[in-house]
Write an enzyme that holds these catalytic residues in place. Structure first.
Site, mmCIF file in Angstrom:
data_model
loop_
_atom_site.group_PDB
_atom_site.id
_atom_site.type_symbol
_atom_site.label_atom_id
_atom_site.label_comp_id
_atom_site.label_asym_id
_atom_site.label_seq_id
_atom_site.Cartn_x
_atom_site.Cartn_y
_atom_site.Cartn_z
ATOM 1 N N GLY A 1 6.168 -4.296 -9.206
ATOM 2 C CA GLY A 1 4.836 -4.072 -9.379
ATOM 3 C C GLY A 1 4.028 -3.159 -8.838
ATOM 4 N N ASP A 2 4.303 -2.628 -7.685
ATOM 5 C CA ASP A 2 3.514 -1.618 -6.793
ATOM 6 C C ASP A 2 3.817 -0.220 -7.596
ATOM 7 O OD1 ASP A 2 3.006 -3.340 -4.748
ATOM 8 O OD2 ASP A 2 4.895 -2.962 -3.455
ATOM 9 N N GLY B 1 15.578 -0.990 -3.330
ATOM 10 C CA GLY B 1 14.585 -0.647 -2.282
ATOM 11 C C GLY B 1 13.218 -0.744 -3.270
ATOM 12 N N GLY C 1 0.989 -1.137 0.141
ATOM 13 C CA GLY C 1 -0.016 0.055 -0.254
ATOM 14 C C GLY C 1 1.042 1.155 -0.052
ATOM 15 N N ALA C 2 1.934 1.236 0.857
ATOM 16 C CA ALA C 2 2.599 2.387 0.901
ATOM 17 C C ALA C 2 3.548 2.712 -0.281
ATOM 18 C CB ALA C 2 3.567 2.228 2.138
ATOM 19 N N LYS D 1 17.037 0.672 -9.327
ATOM 20 C CA LYS D 1 17.469 1.088 -8.051
ATOM 21 C C LYS D 1 17.166 0.101 -7.152
ATOM 22 C CE LYS D 1 17.340 6.027 -9.241
ATOM 23 N NZ LYS D 1 16.727 7.288 -9.124
ATOM 24 N N ASN E 1 -0.073 -10.763 -11.528
ATOM 25 C CA ASN E 1 1.124 -10.978 -12.569
ATOM 26 C C ASN E 1 0.647 -12.558 -12.746
ATOM 27 O OD1 ASN E 1 1.820 -12.807 -10.266
ATOM 28 N ND2 ASN E 1 3.217 -11.679 -9.367
ATOM 29 N N SER F 1 12.811 3.651 -4.848
ATOM 30 C CA SER F 1 13.364 3.674 -6.238
ATOM 31 C C SER F 1 12.122 3.960 -7.271
ATOM 32 C CB SER F 1 13.151 2.029 -6.630
ATOM 33 O OG SER F 1 12.026 1.282 -6.464
#
Length: 304
Positions: free
Chosen positions: A249-250, A285, A41-42, A283, A184, A289
């Site tokens: 994906g986020d 994280g 979510g974040a 990148k 996915n 990123s």
């Protein structure tokens, strides 16, 4: 209005760099351990905000230093965190992530405060839904909370994007409330249950038949595929040197939400989300990123 609400998880990611992802029963040595802000979510909220959408998140963290610091850093990235509750009796969620030299990862999530997010939290933040365009959800919070947030979105005329991760079987009721679902390949297999010998297109069509308006399947190195009642379209991937695929994906989902909230066509929104996700894997994280629109527009990509 260009407003996105994310209802979902907030975590701290502990990332170990390894030569290879450990197999069952195997012990591997890590070169180092780094700490990053995370949670699906974040991550998605930060990606949406970085891409110019007015973004708020509804969630829960522990009343601990990790949770408080995470919220301050999200605020600094432009995310409205007033909908995030501090849980006195729970710790902030944590994810333990191993990343190999090719950027591939495996993840174990300890839900912590995320598992306490409930209907009362949605009701307490109902005002956020009033002028929102998109409500973006994932499955790192209780399923009943996901369903209730969907209902609240529909009551307020919001479009719903559901990122079905971690993978789970979903009821026809949930699918029928979903305007855009973004699995996915492995998640699509589970959603389409019993369709192991079918093509990705056939599996996606099965979700359309159950009431989903649009299926957007992310295909890793193969890009993405959109399936809806009018047909299907494939979107090529981008050639990059991957460092860490955590949060890709986020990034895709957050940017997709931001573009749709800005009335960009679904096809162009997917194209941009693919580019942004490709940028993110270069990148380390997850939240660290997430690219801005300027980052993506100023980078020369080569399509496969």
């Amino acid at each position: 209005m260009n407003k996105v609400i994310v209802v979902g998880s907030l975590n701290i990611d502990m990332v170990a760099a390894v030569n290879g992802i450990p197999k069952k029963g195997e012990t591997v040595l890590a070169a180092n351990m780094e700490k990053f802000d995370g949670g699906k979510g974040a991550n998605q909220a930060v990606a949406s905000s970085r891409f110019g959408a007015s973004t708020a998140i509804i969630g829960a963290v522990g009343n601990d230093e990790d949770g408080k610091a995470l919220l301050e850093r999200m605020k600094s990235k432009g995310v409205d965190v007033t909908g995030v509750s501090l849980r006195v009796n729970d710790k902030t969620g944590t994810a333990w992530i191993t990343v190999d030299q090719k950027g591939e990862n495996s993840i174990v999530v300890i839900s912590g405060a995320n598992r306490t997010l409930c209907k009362e939290d949605i009701d307490a933040n109902e005002a956020l839904f009033k002028d929102a365009d998109i409500v973006l959800l994932q499955l790192e919070i209780p399923m009943e909370t996901v369903t209730y947030a969907m209902d609240k979105a529909k009551e307020n005329g919001c479009k719903v994007i559901l990122n079905p991760a971690p993978a789970a079987k979903l009821s026809r009721d949930i699918l029928s409330k979903t305007d855009y679902i973004t699995p996915n390949e492995s998640e699509l297999d589970i959603l389409a249950g019993g369709a192991e010998d079918s093509s990705q297109l056939q599996k996606a069509q099965k979700l359309i038949d159950q009431g989903v308006a649009n299926v957007i399947c992310t295909l890793g190195k193969e890009g993405a595929m959109l399936v809806n009642q009018t047909g299907h379209v494939n979107f090529p991937t981008i050639i990059v040197d991957a460092v860490d695929t955590t949060g890709a994906g986020d990034c895709f989902n957050g940017v997709l939400a931001a573009e749709l909230a800005n009335n960009i066509s679904i096809e162009n929104a997917i194209k941009t989300a693919v580019k942004a996700a490709s940028f993110s894997v270069t990148k380390k994280g997850a939240q660290s990123s997430m690219p801005s629109r300027q980052d993506v527009e100023n980078t020369n990509y080569k399509l496969i």
